[in-house]
Design a protein around this motif. Structure first.
Motif, PDB file in Angstrom:
ATOM      1  N   ALA A  37       0.801  -1.800   0.254  1.00 34.98           N
ATOM      2  CA  ALA A  37      -0.144  -0.052  -0.145  1.00 34.98           C
ATOM      3  C   ALA A  37       1.771   1.435  -0.068  1.00 34.98           C
ATOM      4  N   ARG A  38       1.637   1.443   0.660  1.00 39.01           N
ATOM      5  CA  ARG A  38       2.739   2.192   0.805  1.00 39.01           C
ATOM      6  C   ARG A  38       3.438   3.234  -0.897  1.00 39.01           C
ATOM      7  N   ASP A  39       3.916   1.496  -0.821  1.00 35.62           N
ATOM      8  CA  ASP A  39       4.471   1.803  -2.642  1.00 35.62           C
ATOM      9  C   ASP A  39       4.108   2.389  -3.035  1.00 35.62           C
ATOM     10  N   ALA A  40       2.509   1.681  -3.253  1.00 34.55           N
ATOM     11  CA  ALA A  40       1.648   2.011  -4.129  1.00 34.55           C
ATOM     12  C   ALA A  40       1.105   3.060  -4.146  1.00 34.55           C
ATOM     13  N   LEU A  41       1.083   4.232  -2.950  1.00 31.33           N
ATOM     14  CA  LEU A  41       1.094   5.605  -2.875  1.00 31.33           C
ATOM     15  C   LEU A  41       1.594   6.401  -3.750  1.00 31.33           C
ATOM     16  N   THR A  42       2.931   6.003  -3.476  1.00 34.51           N
ATOM     17  CA  THR A  42       4.441   6.379  -3.853  1.00 34.51           C
ATOM     18  C   THR A  42       4.163   6.691  -5.275  1.00 34.51           C
ATOM     19  N   LEU A  43       4.126   4.928  -6.045  1.00 36.30           N
ATOM     20  CA  LEU A  43       4.236   4.689  -7.715  1.00 36.30           C
ATOM     21  C   LEU A  43       2.696   5.670  -8.165  1.00 36.30           C
ATOM     22  N   SER A  44       1.803   6.164  -7.235  1.00 34.79           N
ATOM     23  CA  SER A  44       0.496   7.147  -8.089  1.00 34.79           C
ATOM     24  C   SER A  44       0.171   8.593  -7.517  1.00 34.79           C
ATOM     25  N   SER A  45       1.110   9.012  -6.784  1.00 32.22           N
ATOM     26  CA  SER A  45       1.396  10.222  -6.740  1.00 32.22           C
ATOM     27  C   SER A  45       1.415  11.494  -7.853  1.00 32.22           C
ATOM     28  N   GLY A  46       1.965  10.987  -8.290  1.00 32.70           N
ATOM     29  CA  GLY A  46       2.273  11.915  -9.810  1.00 32.70           C
ATOM     30  C   GLY A  46       3.623  12.243 -10.216  1.00 32.70           C
ATOM     31  N   GLU A  47       3.805  12.802 -10.710  1.00 32.65           N
ATOM     32  CA  GLU A  47       5.221  14.347 -11.122  1.00 32.65           C
ATOM     33  C   GLU A  47       5.323  15.302  -9.740  1.00 32.65           C
ATOM     34  N   GLY A  48       5.624  14.477  -8.703  1.00 28.76           N
ATOM     35  CA  GLY A  48       5.970  15.495  -7.910  1.00 28.76           C
ATOM     36  C   GLY A  48       7.824  15.476  -7.008  1.00 28.76           C
ATOM     37  N   PRO A  49       8.034  16.272  -6.296  1.00 26.22           N
ATOM     38  CA  PRO A  49       8.953  15.377  -5.418  1.00 26.22           C
ATOM     39  C   PRO A  49       9.322  14.390  -5.277  1.00 26.22           C
ATOM     40  N   ALA A  50      10.566  13.431  -4.827  1.00 27.86           N
ATOM     41  CA  ALA A  50      10.294  11.785  -4.583  1.00 27.86           C
ATOM     42  C   ALA A  50       9.716  12.332  -2.727  1.00 27.86           C
ATOM     43  N   SER A  51       9.281  11.169  -2.560  1.00 21.97           N
ATOM     44  CA  SER A  51       9.015  11.073  -1.814  1.00 21.97           C
ATOM     45  C   SER A  51       9.598  10.639  -0.592  1.00 21.97           C
ATOM     46  N   SER A  52      10.516   9.405  -1.014  1.00 21.37           N
ATOM     47  CA  SER A  52      11.617   8.340  -0.400  1.00 21.37           C
ATOM     48  C   SER A  52      13.166   9.159  -0.557  1.00 21.37           C
ATOM     49  N   THR A  53      12.932   8.982   1.131  1.00 21.15           N
ATOM     50  CA  THR A  53      14.001   9.571   0.930  1.00 21.15           C
ATOM     51  C   THR A  53      15.411   8.908   0.173  1.00 21.15           C
ATOM     52  N   TRP A  54      15.451   7.284   0.536  1.00 20.38           N
ATOM     53  CA  TRP A  54      16.453   6.921   0.881  1.00 20.38           C
ATOM     54  C   TRP A  54      16.532   6.390  -1.631  1.00 20.38           C
ATOM     55  N   SER A  55      15.331   6.729  -2.421  1.00 11.54           N
ATOM     56  CA  SER A  55      15.857   6.911  -3.319  1.00 11.54           C
ATOM     57  C   SER A  55      17.179   8.347  -3.644  1.00 11.54           C
ATOM     58  N   VAL A  56      16.818   9.364  -2.827  1.00  7.76           N
ATOM     59  CA  VAL A  56      17.522  10.749  -3.256  1.00  7.76           C
ATOM     60  C   VAL A  56      19.328  10.827  -2.595  1.00  7.76           C
ATOM     61  N   LEU A  57      18.966   9.407  -1.292  1.00  4.45           N
ATOM     62  CA  LEU A  57      20.125   9.142  -0.220  1.00  4.45           C
ATOM     63  C   LEU A  57      20.692   7.817  -1.458  1.00  4.45           C
ATOM     64  N   LEU A  58      20.447   6.974  -2.210  1.00  2.00           N
ATOM     65  CA  LEU A  58      21.498   6.466  -2.732  1.00  2.00           C
ATOM     66  C   LEU A  58      21.923   6.965  -3.985  1.00  2.00           C
ATOM     67  N   THR A  59      20.880   8.195  -4.928  1.00  2.00           N
ATOM     68  CA  THR A  59      21.506   8.305  -5.850  1.00  2.00           C
ATOM     69  C   THR A  59      22.609   9.642  -5.798  1.00  2.00           C
ATOM     70  N   SER A  60      22.311  10.137  -4.586  1.00  2.00           N
ATOM     71  CA  SER A  60      23.933  10.704  -4.318  1.00  2.00           C
ATOM     72  C   SER A  60      24.597  10.062  -3.945  1.00  2.00           C
ATOM     73  N   THR A  61      24.776   9.351  -3.641  1.00  2.00           N
ATOM     74  CA  THR A  61      25.732   8.227  -2.374  1.00  2.00           C
ATOM     75  C   THR A  61      26.626   7.914  -4.328  1.00  2.00           C
ATOM     76  N   LEU A  62      25.532   7.192  -5.326  1.00  2.00           N
ATOM     77  CA  LEU A  62      26.409   6.810  -6.931  1.00  2.00           C
ATOM     78  C   LEU A  62      26.922   8.144  -6.754  1.00  2.00           C
TER      79      LEU A  62
END
Length: 155
Positions: A37-62
């Motif tokens: 359910a939580r992932d579904a909310l993120t995936l259907s949230s539309g084109e907005g800022p990232a709602s998960s901090t881990w994806s920003v952390l991962l790409t920043s680390t890369l």
């Protein structure tokens, strides 16, 4: 590999769970990927800022390591179960497939605008071909051929 894109999130009719619907970019096939359910909310949230901090952390680390996310790969394991991985290109040009859960792969692709690829094995074992003739269409075609008489050619 076949390019895929997220079309939306729907309730599964089989068990009442939620699935993300992926459609092949250059073809008629689709794949349903179970999500929570939580992932579904993120995936259907539309084109907005990232709602998960881990994806920003991962790409920043890369980025800090001189590597980048090339895309996400959906595949099947030896038992036909769904498995996914993040394709990472290191600073030296080496490619690595980092295993991750399917929902995380979809969220990462969605939030970071990364490519989604499906393996031929996944599409062969787990996809639905939207261009296939339905059972109702097959029956209607056969009935028409029978109504046309013995000279009608069945295709």
């Amino acid at each position: 590999m076949h390019g895929m894109r997220l079309m939306g999130v729907r309730a599964s009719q089989e068990d009442g769970g939620l699935v993300a619907i992926l459609v092949e970019e250059a073809g008629p096939r689709m794949v349903a990927v179970p999500v929570g359910a939580r992932d579904a909310l993120t995936l259907s949230s539309g084109e907005g800022p990232a709602s998960s901090t881990w994806s920003v952390l991962l790409t920043s680390t890369l980025d800090a390591a001189g590597a980048h996310l090339e895309g996400l790969v959906l595949d099947v394991d030896a038992d036909g179960g769904l498995c996914t991985g993040a394709r990472v290109v290191a600073a030296d040009g080496g490619e690595h497939l980092v295993p991750c859960c399917p929902a995380d792969a979809l969220i990462l692709a969605y939030e970071r605008h990364a490519r989604l690829w499906a393996s031929p094995a996944l599409l062969r074992l787990r996809s639905v071909d939207l261009a296939e003739e339905t059972v109702q269409e097959q029956v209607a075609r056969l009935c028409s051929a029978l109504d046309a008489g013995p000279g009608a050619v069945l295709s």
